[in-house]
Write a protein that holds these residues in place. Structure first.
Motif, PDB file in Angstrom:
ATOM      1  N   HIS A 293       2.997   6.320 -23.899  1.00 16.70           N
ATOM      2  CA  HIS A 293       3.229   7.617 -23.256  1.00 16.70           C
ATOM      3  C   HIS A 293       3.167   8.752 -24.264  1.00 16.70           C
ATOM      4  O   HIS A 293       3.143   9.924 -23.882  1.00 16.70           O
ATOM      5  CB  HIS A 293       4.577   7.609 -22.543  1.00 16.70           C
ATOM      6  CG  HIS A 293       4.779   8.745 -21.597  1.00 16.70           C
ATOM      7  ND1 HIS A 293       5.715   9.739 -21.799  1.00 16.70           N
ATOM      8  CD2 HIS A 293       4.145   9.070 -20.437  1.00 16.70           C
ATOM      9  CE1 HIS A 293       5.657  10.617 -20.811  1.00 16.70           C
ATOM     10  NE2 HIS A 293       4.722  10.238 -19.965  1.00 16.70           N
TER      11      HIS A 293
ATOM     12  N   ASP B 284       5.528   9.245 -26.731  1.00 17.45           N
ATOM     13  CA  ASP B 284       6.875   9.725 -27.051  1.00 17.45           C
ATOM     14  C   ASP B 284       7.333   9.169 -28.397  1.00 17.45           C
ATOM     15  O   ASP B 284       6.830   8.131 -28.852  1.00 17.45           O
ATOM     16  CB  ASP B 284       7.870   9.283 -25.974  1.00 17.45           C
ATOM     17  CG  ASP B 284       7.496   9.801 -24.601  1.00 17.45           C
ATOM     18  OD1 ASP B 284       6.835  10.850 -24.533  1.00 17.45           O
ATOM     19  OD2 ASP B 284       7.872   9.151 -23.599  1.00 17.45           O
TER      20      ASP B 284
ATOM     21  N   TYR C 147       6.580   1.668 -23.739  1.00 18.39           N
ATOM     22  CA  TYR C 147       6.488   2.921 -22.961  1.00 18.39           C
ATOM     23  C   TYR C 147       6.324   4.113 -23.897  1.00 18.39           C
ATOM     24  O   TYR C 147       5.472   4.977 -23.668  1.00 18.39           O
ATOM     25  CB  TYR C 147       7.738   3.085 -22.105  1.00 18.39           C
ATOM     26  CG  TYR C 147       7.740   4.359 -21.287  1.00 18.39           C
ATOM     27  CD1 TYR C 147       7.242   4.374 -19.986  1.00 18.39           C
ATOM     28  CD2 TYR C 147       8.238   5.551 -21.808  1.00 18.39           C
ATOM     29  CE1 TYR C 147       7.233   5.546 -19.228  1.00 18.39           C
ATOM     30  CE2 TYR C 147       8.238   6.716 -21.073  1.00 18.39           C
ATOM     31  CZ  TYR C 147       7.728   6.711 -19.791  1.00 18.39           C
ATOM     32  OH  TYR C 147       7.718   7.873 -19.053  1.00 18.39           O
TER      33      TYR C 147
ATOM     34  N   ARG D  42      -0.812   2.562 -16.537  1.00 18.88           N
ATOM     35  CA  ARG D  42      -0.611   4.010 -16.707  1.00 18.88           C
ATOM     36  C   ARG D  42       0.131   4.604 -15.512  1.00 18.88           C
ATOM     37  O   ARG D  42      -0.027   5.784 -15.196  1.00 18.88           O
ATOM     38  CB  ARG D  42      -1.942   4.731 -16.965  1.00 18.88           C
ATOM     39  CG  ARG D  42      -2.701   4.169 -18.159  1.00 18.88           C
ATOM     40  CD  ARG D  42      -3.787   5.105 -18.632  1.00 18.88           C
ATOM     41  NE  ARG D  42      -3.243   6.331 -19.212  1.00 18.88           N
ATOM     42  CZ  ARG D  42      -2.721   6.447 -20.440  1.00 18.88           C
ATOM     43  NH1 ARG D  42      -2.652   5.377 -21.231  1.00 18.88           N
ATOM     44  NH2 ARG D  42      -2.277   7.602 -20.871  1.00 18.88           N
ATOM     45  N   GLU D  43       0.982   3.804 -14.913  1.00 15.91           N
ATOM     46  CA  GLU D  43       1.857   4.280 -13.845  1.00 15.91           C
ATOM     47  C   GLU D  43       3.203   4.617 -14.479  1.00 15.91           C
ATOM     48  O   GLU D  43       4.206   3.916 -14.324  1.00 15.91           O
ATOM     49  CB  GLU D  43       1.984   3.204 -12.771  1.00 15.91           C
ATOM     50  CG  GLU D  43       0.662   2.880 -12.089  1.00 15.91           C
ATOM     51  CD  GLU D  43       0.742   1.668 -11.179  1.00 15.91           C
ATOM     52  OE1 GLU D  43       1.801   0.988 -11.193  1.00 15.91           O
ATOM     53  OE2 GLU D  43      -0.249   1.377 -10.479  1.00 15.91           O
ATOM     54  N   PHE D  44       3.224   5.734 -15.204  1.00 17.16           N
ATOM     55  CA  PHE D  44       4.382   6.041 -16.043  1.00 17.16           C
ATOM     56  C   PHE D  44       5.616   6.419 -15.225  1.00 17.16           C
ATOM     57  O   PHE D  44       6.746   6.172 -15.665  1.00 17.16           O
ATOM     58  CB  PHE D  44       4.024   7.156 -17.028  1.00 17.16           C
ATOM     59  CG  PHE D  44       3.037   6.731 -18.073  1.00 17.16           C
ATOM     60  CD1 PHE D  44       3.395   5.815 -19.050  1.00 17.16           C
ATOM     61  CD2 PHE D  44       1.750   7.233 -18.085  1.00 17.16           C
ATOM     62  CE1 PHE D  44       2.488   5.403 -20.008  1.00 17.16           C
ATOM     63  CE2 PHE D  44       0.834   6.836 -19.040  1.00 17.16           C
ATOM     64  CZ  PHE D  44       1.200   5.914 -20.006  1.00 17.16           C
ATOM     65  N   THR D  45       5.426   7.016 -14.064  1.00 11.82           N
ATOM     66  CA  THR D  45       6.582   7.354 -13.230  1.00 11.82           C
ATOM     67  C   THR D  45       7.302   6.086 -12.777  1.00 11.82           C
ATOM     68  O   THR D  45       8.538   5.988 -12.853  1.00 11.82           O
ATOM     69  CB  THR D  45       6.138   8.175 -12.008  1.00 11.82           C
ATOM     70  OG1 THR D  45       5.501   9.385 -12.462  1.00 11.82           O
ATOM     71  CG2 THR D  45       7.331   8.528 -11.144  1.00 11.82           C
ATOM     72  N   GLU D  46       6.526   5.120 -12.312  1.00 12.54           N
ATOM     73  CA  GLU D  46       7.124   3.845 -11.903  1.00 12.54           C
ATOM     74  C   GLU D  46       7.742   3.132 -13.096  1.00 12.54           C
ATOM     75  O   GLU D  46       8.842   2.558 -12.998  1.00 12.54           O
ATOM     76  CB  GLU D  46       6.070   2.947 -11.258  1.00 12.54           C
ATOM     77  CG  GLU D  46       6.615   1.593 -10.818  1.00 12.54           C
ATOM     78  CD  GLU D  46       5.558   0.687 -10.216  1.00 12.54           C
ATOM     79  OE1 GLU D  46       5.868  -0.494  -9.980  1.00 12.54           O
ATOM     80  OE2 GLU D  46       4.429   1.167  -9.988  1.00 12.54           O
TER      81      GLU D  46
ATOM     82  N   ALA E 140       8.996   4.468 -15.791  1.00  9.58           N
ATOM     83  CA  ALA E 140      10.242   5.146 -16.170  1.00  9.58           C
ATOM     84  C   ALA E 140      11.385   4.744 -15.239  1.00  9.58           C
ATOM     85  O   ALA E 140      12.530   4.549 -15.683  1.00  9.58           O
ATOM     86  CB  ALA E 140      10.042   6.663 -16.147  1.00  9.58           C
ATOM     87  N   ALA E 141      11.081   4.606 -13.951  1.00  6.49           N
ATOM     88  CA  ALA E 141      12.108   4.184 -13.001  1.00  6.49           C
ATOM     89  C   ALA E 141      12.579   2.762 -13.299  1.00  6.49           C
ATOM     90  O   ALA E 141      13.786   2.464 -13.247  1.00  6.49           O
ATOM     91  CB  ALA E 141      11.566   4.287 -11.577  1.00  6.49           C
TER      92      ALA E 141
END
Length: 228
Positions: free
Chosen positions: A99, A101, A95, A46-50, A52-53
């Motif tokens: 997430h 989406d 993702y 659940r480290e979505f920022t990482e 996404a990068a």
């Protein structure tokens, strides 16, 4: 001899160009596969920022892979290239599912339809881990929702009936998804039954507490009288 040397030299130049493109494609494919695997791991944490990068890096690698093979379609549709693009589709879909989406389509990812569908099947299988994590955390409803996504994907993929050479082995991937789906369905069913049992026990304990509370006032005067 000069004429033969000329045509051979031209052929060797073409082979050299293909070899150079292949080596570059292999490097890009390995990088893309690694980025996708790391992105999926980040999503499960659940480290979505990482995540996404990492997906942004994977998108750049996928684009570079396609561009490097623009003049070599035979290499673009070789196994290692399509496998890497399939991994990219899988990572992007995992993702999106976790997430919350809308799932991206093949055109937006820039992957071939066969690679996309195989990536979709593997993304559905990857949801098993998220479902089990939800069960362990007591989030049964979330696990049930993810299971419904798995079921919907399998129901759609099973209807695709084309030769394996066209679909990139989609039938095998779908069969593997079916096995994962059935195991996961059994795990979710067991978790739901356990939740129902716990709820029934808690309700029974509450009824016992209410009965004890209701009978206690009638017993108290008698106990006081006996004590006098």
């Amino acid at each position: 001899m000069n004429a033969i040397e000329t045509v051979v030299a031209a052929a060797v130049a073409q082979i050299e160009a293909s070899h150079t493109a292949r080596e570059q494609a292999l490097t890009l494919a390995r990088a893309l596969t690694r980025q996708c695997a790391n992105a999926i791991r980040a999503v499960h944490r659940r480290e979505f920022t990482e995540a996404a990068a990492l997906l942004a890096e994977a998108s750049a690698s996928a684009r570079a892979l396609r561009e490097s093979l623009a003049d070599h379609p035979d290499l673009l549709y070789a196994g290692y290239s399509q496998d890497a693009l399939k991994e990219y589709a899988e990572a992007a879909l995992v993702y999106a599912f976790l997430h919350g989406d809308p799932p991206p389509d093949a055109a937006s990812l820039g992957v071939d339809a066969a690679a996309y569908l195989n990536g979709l099947a593997e993304a559905a299988s990857e949801l098993r881990r998220a479902i089990l994590d939800s069960m362990r955390a007591g989030a049964t409803a979330h696990g049930v929702a993810l299971l419904a996504i798995m079921d919907d994907i399998y129901s759609l993929l099973i209807t695709i009936d084309y030769p394996e050479a066209v679909t990139g082995g989609l039938r095998r991937t779908t069969d593997a998804l079916r096995a994962v789906l059935e195991r996961t369905r059994g795990d979710v069913t067991a978790a739901i039954r356990q939740d129902h049992l716990i709820a029934a026990l808690e309700a029974f304990e509450q009824r016992l507490d209410r009965l004890q509370a209701a009978t206690l006032p009638r017993n108290t005067p008698l106990e006081q009288s006996d004590g006098g």
